[in-house]
Write an enzyme that holds these catalytic residues in place. Structure first.
Site, PDB file in Angstrom:
ATOM      1  N   ASP A   1      -2.354  -4.217   3.014  1.00 31.52           N
ATOM      2  CA  ASP A   1      -1.204  -4.204   3.900  1.00 31.52           C
ATOM      3  C   ASP A   1       0.026  -3.881   3.048  1.00 31.52           C
ATOM      4  O   ASP A   1      -0.025  -4.008   1.816  1.00 31.52           O
ATOM      5  CB  ASP A   1      -1.083  -5.587   4.557  1.00 31.52           C
ATOM      6  CG  ASP A   1       0.183  -5.771   5.353  1.00 31.52           C
ATOM      7  OD1 ASP A   1       0.524  -4.861   6.131  1.00 31.52           O
ATOM      8  OD2 ASP A   1       0.845  -6.813   5.194  1.00 31.52           O
TER       9      ASP A   1
ATOM     10  N   ASP B   1       3.923  -4.485   4.212  1.00 28.65           N
ATOM     11  CA  ASP B   1       5.059  -5.386   4.382  1.00 28.65           C
ATOM     12  C   ASP B   1       4.703  -6.818   4.008  1.00 28.65           C
ATOM     13  O   ASP B   1       3.705  -7.373   4.490  1.00 28.65           O
ATOM     14  CB  ASP B   1       5.556  -5.331   5.827  1.00 28.65           C
ATOM     15  CG  ASP B   1       6.120  -3.967   6.180  1.00 28.65           C
ATOM     16  OD1 ASP B   1       7.274  -3.703   5.830  1.00 28.65           O
ATOM     17  OD2 ASP B   1       5.382  -3.160   6.778  1.00 28.65           O
TER      18      ASP B   1
END
Length: 292
Positions: A82, A84
């Protein structure tokens, strides 16, 4: 056989050798191997401890992360990450919203979406709508002034790549950010949503289809199939509810500084270490890290 790995924050290493030795003795483990003095150590175990999570909770109070996993096959061939609050320390859409003057509202929606309280696609659509009319140039401004890499990311990527691993960045955020972060860190590919622009301004819409939880699972399926490896040979890392699908499917799913509701569903939880924790849990010693 299993292996227990204990690690701390590299910026303030405080792993007491006596603590590690005491736990090794209590669990009947093998000799302690120090992956990095005062920072990370491990020992083999013949069986899975019954009180693993009780010990984990106690160690959390002292700033120590504990991971217990099968010893065989823990070093992976692919990293699926991922972006963020995982590879970077911010949520990109929140930073754009701050510049646009709608930061408080957007941050509230982001937090609820990452906790799994809101439908991801609906939450993204609502937040992007609040950015309508923002100058496209603000994206580069945010990248330059407000986005910082998560500690340990460069070592994680460089070491993974040097050992023949493949790295994919898959985000519910935006390609305008993932392309930059992927290039900076050395990811082989990146996938994310697209912010639509017209006449130099954000239209308040994202391209369809929206990349969310299921799209991350599909990325895991598609990339492993293309590489000819199994999902067990993947280490995935994330922090939000939309990461749970890939975290549960990957051979090792790491909840990194994750929301409590997310961490509770993952076997590997890193709350004190940085991204180098993903190397330690795979058995890399700091002396093996590639520092770019």
């Amino acid at each position: 056989m299993f292996v227990a790995t204990l690690l701390t924050n590299p910026a303030q290493p405080n792993l007491d050798p006596a603590l590690v030795e005491s736990l090794r003795n209590a669990w009947g483990g093998g000799d302690v191997q120090w992956l990095s003095p005062d920072e990370a150590g491990e020992f083999a175990l013949p069986t899975l401890p019954d009180n693993q999570w009780g010990v984990w909770a106690d160690l959390q109070e002292t700033g120590v992360d504990l991971v217990v996993q099968p010893l065989e096959g823990r070093r992976k061939k692919m990293l699926l990450a991922d972006m963020d609050s995982t590879m970077i320390q911010q949520e990109c859409i929140d930073e754009l919203a701050e510049v646009a003057g709608v930061g408080v509202r957007v941050k509230e929606i982001t937090a609820r979406a990452m906790n799994g309280e809101l439908d991801f696609e609906g939450a993204l659509t609502e937040r992007v709508g609040l950015l309508k009319g923002l100058d496209e140039g603000v994206i580069q401004q945010v990248l330059d002034e407000r986005i910082t890499l998560m500690p340990g990311g460069k070592a994680l990527l460089a070491t993974t790549k040097a050992n023949g691993g493949y790295a994919a960045l898959v985000s519910g955020g935006f390609t305008a950010f993932t392309s930059s972060v992927a290039a900076t860190l050395g990811f082989d590919e990146n996938r994310a949503n697209t912010l639509l622009v017209a006449d130099g301004k954000l239209t308040g819409e994202a391209g369809r289809p929206i990349l969310g939880k299921q799209a991350k699972v599909e990325a895991l399926e598609q990339i492993t199939a293309r590489l000819g490896i199994s999902e067990h040979e993947v280490i995935a890392v994330g922090d939000g509810a939309n990461d749970l699908g890939m975290l549960k499917r990957a051979g090792t799913g790491v909840a990194l500084h994750a929301k409590p509701t997310v961490a509770a569903e993952c076997e590997v939880r890193i709350n004190h270490g940085d991204l180098t924790a993903l190397l330690y849990v795979q058995g890399y010693a700091r002396s093996e890290f590639v520092l770019s």
